[in-house]
Design a protein around this motif. Structure first.
Motif, PDB file in Angstrom:
ATOM      1  N   LEU A  61       0.824  -0.616  -0.041  1.00 20.71           N
ATOM      2  CA  LEU A  61       0.008  -0.035  -0.188  1.00 20.71           C
ATOM      3  C   LEU A  61       0.959   1.257   0.015  1.00 20.71           C
ATOM      4  N   LEU A  62       0.274   2.130  -0.807  1.00 18.96           N
ATOM      5  CA  LEU A  62       1.141   3.645  -0.558  1.00 18.96           C
ATOM      6  C   LEU A  62       0.807   4.501   0.977  1.00 18.96           C
ATOM      7  N   LYS A  63       2.280   4.755   1.215  1.00 19.72           N
ATOM      8  CA  LYS A  63       2.488   4.461   2.227  1.00 19.72           C
ATOM      9  C   LYS A  63       1.553   6.076   3.056  1.00 19.72           C
ATOM     10  N   SER A  64       0.546   5.859   4.201  1.00 20.29           N
ATOM     11  CA  SER A  64       0.011   7.176   5.035  1.00 20.29           C
ATOM     12  C   SER A  64      -1.720   7.177   3.641  1.00 20.29           C
ATOM     13  N   ALA A  65      -1.321   6.094   2.744  1.00 13.89           N
ATOM     14  CA  ALA A  65      -3.193   6.112   2.454  1.00 13.89           C
ATOM     15  C   ALA A  65      -3.890   4.505   3.497  1.00 13.89           C
ATOM     16  N   HIS A  66      -5.622   4.350   3.273  1.00  9.76           N
ATOM     17  CA  HIS A  66      -6.065   3.104   3.596  1.00  9.76           C
ATOM     18  C   HIS A  66      -5.544   3.394   5.502  1.00  9.76           C
ATOM     19  N   ALA A  67      -6.145   4.574   5.817  1.00  9.47           N
ATOM     20  CA  ALA A  67      -5.479   5.020   7.222  1.00  9.47           C
ATOM     21  C   ALA A  67      -6.871   5.086   8.177  1.00  9.47           C
ATOM     22  N   ILE A  68      -7.664   3.752   8.509  1.00  4.44           N
ATOM     23  CA  ILE A  68      -8.988   3.194   9.266  1.00  4.44           C
ATOM     24  C   ILE A  68      -8.566   3.803  10.360  1.00  4.44           C
ATOM     25  N   ASP A  69      -7.328   3.525  11.079  1.00  6.12           N
ATOM     26  CA  ASP A  69      -7.268   4.189  12.597  1.00  6.12           C
ATOM     27  C   ASP A  69      -7.447   5.212  12.325  1.00  6.12           C
ATOM     28  N   ARG A  70      -7.381   6.247  11.450  1.00  6.36           N
ATOM     29  CA  ARG A  70      -7.601   8.060  11.949  1.00  6.36           C
ATOM     30  C   ARG A  70     -10.006   7.684  11.911  1.00  6.36           C
ATOM     31  N   GLU A  71      -9.514   7.248  11.057  1.00 10.69           N
ATOM     32  CA  GLU A  71     -11.331   6.576  10.957  1.00 10.69           C
ATOM     33  C   GLU A  71     -12.019   6.819  12.385  1.00 10.69           C
ATOM     34  N   TYR A  72     -10.863   5.670  12.685  1.00  8.83           N
ATOM     35  CA  TYR A  72     -11.625   5.327  14.084  1.00  8.83           C
ATOM     36  C   TYR A  72     -12.074   5.918  15.085  1.00  8.83           C
ATOM     37  N   ARG A  73     -10.850   7.021  15.261  1.00  7.04           N
ATOM     38  CA  ARG A  73     -10.295   7.937  15.956  1.00  7.04           C
ATOM     39  C   ARG A  73     -11.149   8.848  15.903  1.00  7.04           C
ATOM     40  N   VAL A  74     -11.520   8.976  14.530  1.00  4.61           N
ATOM     41  CA  VAL A  74     -12.663  10.656  14.186  1.00  4.61           C
ATOM     42  C   VAL A  74     -13.906  10.119  14.734  1.00  4.61           C
ATOM     43  N   MET A  75     -14.591   9.211  14.225  1.00  3.93           N
ATOM     44  CA  MET A  75     -15.606   9.231  14.068  1.00  3.93           C
ATOM     45  C   MET A  75     -16.272   9.232  15.590  1.00  3.93           C
ATOM     46  N   GLY A  76     -15.010   8.294  16.465  1.00  3.43           N
ATOM     47  CA  GLY A  76     -15.587   8.632  17.786  1.00  3.43           C
ATOM     48  C   GLY A  76     -15.474   9.437  18.367  1.00  3.43           C
ATOM     49  N   ALA A  77     -14.223  10.007  18.057  1.00  2.00           N
ATOM     50  CA  ALA A  77     -15.170  11.911  18.627  1.00  2.00           C
ATOM     51  C   ALA A  77     -15.777  12.346  18.566  1.00  2.00           C
ATOM     52  N   LEU A  78     -16.420  12.268  16.719  1.00  2.00           N
ATOM     53  CA  LEU A  78     -17.598  13.084  16.665  1.00  2.00           C
ATOM     54  C   LEU A  78     -19.004  12.965  17.367  1.00  2.00           C
ATOM     55  N   TRP A  79     -18.892  10.793  17.299  1.00  2.00           N
ATOM     56  CA  TRP A  79     -19.914  10.381  18.042  1.00  2.00           C
ATOM     57  C   TRP A  79     -20.204  11.539  19.247  1.00  2.00           C
ATOM     58  N   ASN A  80     -19.166  11.637  20.690  1.00  2.00           N
ATOM     59  CA  ASN A  80     -19.212  11.777  21.443  1.00  2.00           C
ATOM     60  C   ASN A  80     -19.393  13.155  21.799  1.00  2.00           C
ATOM     61  N   ALA A  81     -18.888  13.934  20.070  1.00  2.00           N
ATOM     62  CA  ALA A  81     -19.304  16.062  20.122  1.00  2.00           C
ATOM     63  C   ALA A  81     -20.870  15.815  19.081  1.00  2.00           C
ATOM     64  N   ASP A  82     -21.292  14.426  19.419  1.00  2.02           N
ATOM     65  CA  ASP A  82     -23.311  14.326  19.228  1.00  2.02           C
ATOM     66  C   ASP A  82     -23.264  14.441  17.617  1.00  2.02           C
ATOM     67  N   PHE A  83     -22.563  14.304  16.757  1.00  2.00           N
ATOM     68  CA  PHE A  83     -21.991  14.632  15.179  1.00  2.00           C
ATOM     69  C   PHE A  83     -22.934  13.021  14.594  1.00  2.00           C
ATOM     70  N   PRO A  84     -23.399  13.050  13.847  1.00  2.00           N
ATOM     71  CA  PRO A  84     -23.715  11.590  13.174  1.00  2.00           C
ATOM     72  C   PRO A  84     -23.029  10.749  12.303  1.00  2.00           C
ATOM     73  N   VAL A  85     -22.438  10.198  13.238  1.00  2.00           N
ATOM     74  CA  VAL A  85     -21.572   8.608  12.787  1.00  2.00           C
ATOM     75  C   VAL A  85     -22.389   7.315  13.370  1.00  2.00           C
ATOM     76  N   PRO A  86     -21.602   6.332  12.661  1.00  2.00           N
ATOM     77  CA  PRO A  86     -22.072   5.253  13.232  1.00  2.00           C
ATOM     78  C   PRO A  86     -20.863   5.038  15.126  1.00  2.00           C
ATOM     79  N   LYS A  87     -21.421   4.585  15.210  1.00  2.00           N
ATOM     80  CA  LYS A  87     -20.916   4.348  17.207  1.00  2.00           C
ATOM     81  C   LYS A  87     -19.899   3.134  17.268  1.00  2.00           C
ATOM     82  N   MET A  88     -18.369   3.493  17.406  1.00  2.00           N
ATOM     83  CA  MET A  88     -17.566   2.954  16.946  1.00  2.00           C
ATOM     84  C   MET A  88     -17.735   1.922  18.386  1.00  2.00           C
ATOM     85  N   VAL A  89     -16.868   0.013  17.419  1.00  2.00           N
ATOM     86  CA  VAL A  89     -17.256  -0.918  18.336  1.00  2.00           C
ATOM     87  C   VAL A  89     -16.188  -0.971  18.793  1.00  2.00           C
ATOM     88  N   HIS A  90     -14.621  -1.755  18.253  1.00  2.00           N
ATOM     89  CA  HIS A  90     -13.237  -1.628  18.947  1.00  2.00           C
ATOM     90  C   HIS A  90     -12.352  -2.119  17.331  1.00  2.00           C
TER      91      HIS A  90
END
Length: 341
Positions: A61-90
């Motif tokens: 993979l290209l370096k910095s691509a497919h950053a699913i760890d960033r997806e997980y972090r940002v959606m967790g933060a947005l869930w806590n900020a009451d922005f519409p995202v799915p709830k993270m599990v694991h």
């Protein structure tokens, strides 16, 4: 006996999730969603509950691509900020479980609409859906990134477009398969036309478009924004212009747009009205160099599609549609170049 579904060992996945306390036991099933050009995405069912699994694709993979760890972090933060995202599990960092890192989130029951022209929808519903997308983007860009715990989510500062341009030129060169003269001219224009810094820093989605949203099953409102792989701290007009490309992309291309159809007849607002509504919602001035942001968005899209094409050549693209994107890149470059005149 090992049961493999789309290269996922469901037995190993079930055993791992049980060990992590995510599920108690019983059978687990996995079904791959269509699409998902970058990170393969699966519907997971276990114990009567539904989840969604996102994983990195296999292969180099290209370096910095497919950053699913960033997806997980940002959606967790947005869930806590009451922005519409799915709830993270694991989140799983152990690539040996299914062959790559992955995360699990709760399934959101709603509508994903793939065609921006919204066939089969009334004019009133179209207008309401476009207004909902506009309001949701304005709400995203109004989030206090420090209070949300995202102040260090990515580099920030005055040189956002300069950094982004450098990044996407590098990504494009890494996946380039042949020279496209129009794209070379677009890159030259962007480096010469970089706008002065205005200090605006927000959380940008990075791929804000209709099919990355889940609408309420019956109401015309956004209940979840998904696919945050390209999110970063950046300039709000990057997101806005990227979405507005849909007004210009042809309706019959692999990434269907709104070009070539009578949008007024369908109740779809003009691009200028959509931009005005966003600016009013955020109480900011309408940009006087709008074409720069559009051209930048076109180039960024071309670089993304070129990456998909390169992965398809290498045999590790997550969708058979990848090959079709190759034919889009030159026309996208030509349309972008036309805006520079």
């Amino acid at each position: 006996m090992t049961t493999m579904i789309h290269d996922i060992n469901v037995g190993a996945l079930a055993e791992y999730l049980q060990a992590q306390g995510v599920i108690a036991g019983g059978s687990l099933s996995a079904e791959k969603f269509p699409g998902g050009q970058s990170n393969p995405t699966f519907a997971i069912a276990a114990e009567g509950k539904r989840y969604v699994l996102r994983r990195k694709p296999p292969g180099q993979l290209l370096k910095s691509a497919h950053a699913i760890d960033r997806e997980y972090r940002v959606m967790g933060a947005l869930w806590n900020a009451d922005f519409p995202v799915p709830k993270m599990v694991h989140y799983c960092t152990d690539a040996s479980v299914i062959g790559s890192e992955f995360y699990l989130m709760e399934h959101v029951d709603g509508r994903i609409l793939w065609q921006p022209s919204l066939p089969g929808v009334s004019n009133r519903d179209r207008s309401e859906i476009f207004d909902a997308m506009n309001a949701t983007l304005a709400a995203l860009h109004s989030i206090d990134i420090e209070k949300a715990g995202l102040g260090d989510f990515s580099r920030r500062g005055d040189a956002y477009f300069e950094r982004q341009l450098t990044l996407w030129i590098k990504q494009y060169r890494a996946s380039e398969t042949h020279r496209i003269d129009e794209l070379e001219a677009v890159m030259d224009y962007l480096q010469r036309a970089l706008p002065p810094c205005d200090g605006h820093v927000v959380l940008c989605h990075g791929d804000y478009r209709l099919d990355n949203m889940i609408l309420h099953p019956e109401e015309n409102r956004v209940i979840a924004v998904i696919d945050w792989e390209l999110s970063s701290l950046g300039h709000p007009l990057a997101d806005l212009a990227y979405q507005c490309m849909q007004w210009r992309l042809p309706v019959d291309c692999a990434l269907a747009g709104l070009g070539g159809i009578d949008r007024a007849e369908l109740g779809i607002p003009p691009e200028s009205q959509y931009v005005d509504q966003y600016c009013e919602r955020r109480n900011i001035a309408k940009p006087n160099n709008w074409h720069f942001y559009l051209v930048f968005s076109y180039f960024r899209l071309a670089a993304i599609l070129q990456g998909v094409v390169r992965r398809s050549i290498g045999g590790n693209s997550s969708s058979a549609r990848a090959a079709a994107f190759k034919d889009m890149i030159q026309p996208i470059a030509a349309d972008a170049l036309a805006l520079t005149g």
